[in-house]
Design a protein around this motif. Structure first.
Motif, mmCIF file in Angstrom:
data_model
loop_
_atom_site.group_PDB
_atom_site.id
_atom_site.type_symbol
_atom_site.label_atom_id
_atom_site.label_comp_id
_atom_site.label_asym_id
_atom_site.label_seq_id
_atom_site.Cartn_x
_atom_site.Cartn_y
_atom_site.Cartn_z
ATOM 1 N N PRO A 238 48.583 68.052 12.662
ATOM 2 C CA PRO A 238 49.003 67.474 11.381
ATOM 3 C C PRO A 238 50.293 66.667 11.488
ATOM 4 O O PRO A 238 50.558 65.820 10.633
ATOM 5 C CB PRO A 238 49.193 68.709 10.489
ATOM 6 C CG PRO A 238 48.369 69.772 11.118
ATOM 7 C CD PRO A 238 48.422 69.515 12.587
ATOM 8 N N GLU A 243 47.160 61.127 11.773
ATOM 9 C CA GLU A 243 46.492 62.234 11.097
ATOM 10 C C GLU A 243 47.162 62.531 9.756
ATOM 11 O O GLU A 243 46.497 62.786 8.747
ATOM 12 C CB GLU A 243 46.515 63.483 11.984
ATOM 13 C CG GLU A 243 45.742 63.349 13.284
ATOM 14 C CD GLU A 243 44.257 63.184 13.049
ATOM 15 O OE1 GLU A 243 43.624 64.091 12.494
ATOM 16 O OE2 GLU A 243 43.715 62.108 13.404
ATOM 17 N N GLN A 244 48.491 62.475 9.738
ATOM 18 C CA GLN A 244 49.226 62.752 8.504
ATOM 19 C C GLN A 244 48.910 61.699 7.443
ATOM 20 O O GLN A 244 48.738 62.032 6.263
ATOM 21 C CB GLN A 244 50.725 62.777 8.809
ATOM 22 C CG GLN A 244 51.557 63.408 7.718
ATOM 23 C CD GLN A 244 52.978 63.681 8.178
ATOM 24 O OE1 GLN A 244 53.928 63.214 7.548
ATOM 25 N NE2 GLN A 244 53.140 64.421 9.263
ATOM 26 N N ILE A 247 45.501 62.410 5.936
ATOM 27 C CA ILE A 247 45.548 63.571 5.042
ATOM 28 C C ILE A 247 46.174 63.196 3.698
ATOM 29 O O ILE A 247 45.666 63.565 2.624
ATOM 30 C CB ILE A 247 46.321 64.725 5.704
ATOM 31 C CG1 ILE A 247 45.567 65.216 6.943
ATOM 32 C CG2 ILE A 247 46.538 65.873 4.729
ATOM 33 C CD1 ILE A 247 46.384 66.119 7.842
ATOM 34 N N VAL A 254 51.147 67.766 4.169
ATOM 35 C CA VAL A 254 51.450 68.482 5.400
ATOM 36 C C VAL A 254 52.813 69.128 5.247
ATOM 37 O O VAL A 254 53.782 68.477 4.835
ATOM 38 C CB VAL A 254 51.448 67.530 6.615
ATOM 39 C CG1 VAL A 254 51.882 68.259 7.869
ATOM 40 C CG2 VAL A 254 50.069 66.914 6.812
ATOM 41 N N ARG A 261 51.336 72.187 9.282
ATOM 42 C CA ARG A 261 50.032 72.670 8.824
ATOM 43 C C ARG A 261 49.490 71.787 7.700
ATOM 44 O O ARG A 261 50.252 71.296 6.861
ATOM 45 C CB ARG A 261 50.122 74.112 8.326
ATOM 46 C CG ARG A 261 50.539 75.109 9.407
ATOM 47 C CD ARG A 261 50.671 76.514 8.845
ATOM 48 N NE ARG A 261 51.113 77.457 9.868
ATOM 49 C CZ ARG A 261 50.302 78.100 10.695
ATOM 50 N NH1 ARG A 261 48.993 77.930 10.588
ATOM 51 N NH2 ARG A 261 50.775 78.919 11.609
ATOM 52 N N VAL A 262 48.171 71.629 7.697
ATOM 53 C CA VAL A 262 47.491 70.912 6.619
ATOM 54 C C VAL A 262 47.483 71.795 5.375
ATOM 55 O O VAL A 262 46.993 72.925 5.415
ATOM 56 C CB VAL A 262 46.046 70.552 7.014
ATOM 57 C CG1 VAL A 262 45.354 69.815 5.882
ATOM 58 C CG2 VAL A 262 46.030 69.718 8.286
ATOM 59 N N SER A 269 44.284 69.252 12.476
ATOM 60 C CA SER A 269 43.843 68.338 11.421
ATOM 61 C C SER A 269 42.361 67.988 11.507
ATOM 62 O O SER A 269 41.836 67.324 10.610
ATOM 63 C CB SER A 269 44.674 67.048 11.464
ATOM 64 O OG SER A 269 44.614 66.458 12.748
ATOM 65 N N PHE A 282 40.686 66.942 3.445
ATOM 66 C CA PHE A 282 41.963 67.087 4.136
ATOM 67 C C PHE A 282 41.729 67.257 5.635
ATOM 68 O O PHE A 282 42.550 66.841 6.450
ATOM 69 C CB PHE A 282 42.736 68.300 3.610
ATOM 70 C CG PHE A 282 43.096 68.216 2.155
ATOM 71 C CD1 PHE A 282 42.966 67.027 1.446
ATOM 72 C CD2 PHE A 282 43.580 69.326 1.481
ATOM 73 C CE1 PHE A 282 43.295 66.947 0.106
ATOM 74 C CE2 PHE A 282 43.915 69.262 0.141
ATOM 75 C CZ PHE A 282 43.766 68.068 -0.541
ATOM 76 N N VAL A 283 40.619 67.902 5.984
ATOM 77 C CA VAL A 283 40.243 68.132 7.381
ATOM 78 C C VAL A 283 38.922 67.423 7.642
ATOM 79 O O VAL A 283 38.036 67.418 6.777
ATOM 80 C CB VAL A 283 40.105 69.642 7.678
ATOM 81 C CG1 VAL A 283 39.523 69.882 9.067
ATOM 82 C CG2 VAL A 283 41.460 70.326 7.561
#
Length: 384
Positions: A238, A243-244, A247, A254, A261-262, A269, A282-283
């Motif tokens: 994350p 990836e952030q 999300i 995050v 962590r997500v 992630s 989110f994932v």
């Protein structure tokens, strides 16, 4: 009636104001968070201490008299409730070996064993094989289901011959299989109210092309015949900016709670399962592919492992360790997993080693035998 409802609502509001948001409640919450972070700090100190203490420890080679020290890690106590008096030895490890692959998985310091691995034995007729490692979290169901269903689906694809006729179809078929199996898992998990999930690292070889599909924070590294270390995958964390961003664009967030962590929950992630986070996008289960030409890289061996290994080993250390123990019965996979335990890993540990040097030798032998057989058959036809 309206008066009674208003009185109940007012009482509830006063209760929340006076008890939930009072200074004492806030102080208890802060103290609980402080205590939790102290526990995380102690865990980090334990791992650091074990890494320092056992960093230069020479692990006994398997089969030597000193290797009996592994016994206490690999086996639980005998169950005294067994009626026949012999007892039941509860194993906390799994292992497998073929002529070109060896894998070893240990529960370690976790209460449950959530790691899985599987492979499809090398097919010398088509120069094809598949290897995979799965790291479950939140329970065993997701990793168990994915390990079984994913390889069932891949074997079905093999029988249809999609990979043999069009090597470019590898990524498309792998992506389709991964999405389908994950969709099935999410539906089952929702019905079971099971919150488990699993990361995965998959290595697919077809002729001279190595395709690596990564979902999560398990990892694959290669050692070339020249001894050079080549990372084959990138961890999906994350904290990674890409990836952030994905999300946040999906409406998630995050946070840092010991690790990034997500939604303050999941430390990776991308994963199979995790249906509450998957429903909100989110994932994701979308694999990240890396393609390697084996004629260019010429691998000596490849290591696939869950993050229980990478928490205490760097890529370079793992490659160096296996290089010195590739002649062991498990190509060093067993020794590496146990060394990770001694270094203080607190997670399940799974290590798979693919011996490409041996695989190439066997493939060349098969090709020669096939060519000789074809030549002999042609000669017989001419004579007849």
């Amino acid at each position: 009636m309206a008066y009674t409802v208003s009185r109940i609502l007012a009482t509830g509001i006063y209760f929340i104001r006076d008890w939930v948001f009072c200074s004492e409640s806030i102080a208890i919450l802060v103290a609980a968070l402080f205590f939790l972070n102290i526990l995380r700090l102690l865990r980090s100190l334990l791992v650091t201490f074990c890494q320092w203490k056992y960093k230069n420890t020479e692990v006994p080679r398997l089969g030597s008299p000193d290797s009996t020290v592994y016994k206490d890690i690999l086996f639980g106590r005998r169950d005294s409730r067994d009626n026949d008096g012999k007892g039941i030895i509860r194993t906390y490890c799994h292992e497998a070996r073929t002529y070109d692959m060896a894998a070893f998985s240990i529960q370690g310091r976790r209460k449950t064993m959530e790691d899985r691995f599987n492979s499809i034995t090398h097919d010398y007729e088509h120069n094809l094989s598949v290897y995979a490692v799965f790291d479950g979290h939140g329970g065993e169901f997701a990793a168990e289901y994915i390990e079984d269903q994913l390889f069932r689906s891949l074997r079905k694809e093999f029988t249809q011959g999609n990979f043999y006729t069009d090597p470019d179809m590898v990524q498309q078929v792998l992506t389709s299989v991964i999405r389908t199996v994950d969709a099935q898992l999410v539906c089952l998990s929702r019905d079971r109210l099971d919150l488990s999930g699993s990361t995965s690292i998959i290595v697919f070889q077809l002729e001279n092309v190595l395709t690596v599909a990564n979902i999560g924070d398990s990892r694959a590294v290669m050692c070339t015949v020249e001894g050079k270390m080549v990372p084959l995958s990138t961890d999906h964390k994350p904290s990674d900016p890409k990836e952030q961003q994905r999300i946040v664009e999906a409406g998630g967030f995050v946070t840092f709670n010991g690790v990034w962590r997500v939604a303050g929950v999941l430390a990776t992630s991308r994963a199979f399962g995790d249906y509450p986070l998957k429903q909100r996008k989110f994932v994701t289960v979308e694999p990240e592919f890396s393609i390697y030409d084996l004629r260019e890289f010429k691998p000596h061996f490849v290591i696939l492992a869950t993050d229980g290994l990478w928490d205490v080993f760097s890529n370079e250390e793992a490659v160096q360790f296996i290089s010195e123990r590739l002649d062991e019965p498990h190509f060093g996979a067993k020794s590496l997993a146990l060394q990770a335990y001694y270094r203080g890993s607190l997670d399940n540990i799974t290590v798979m080693v693919i011996n490409f040097k041996k695989k190439r030798a066997l493939q060349k032998k098969y090709n020669r035998q096939k060519a000789n057989g074809a030549s002999q058959k042609l000669t017989d036809n001419k004579n007849s």
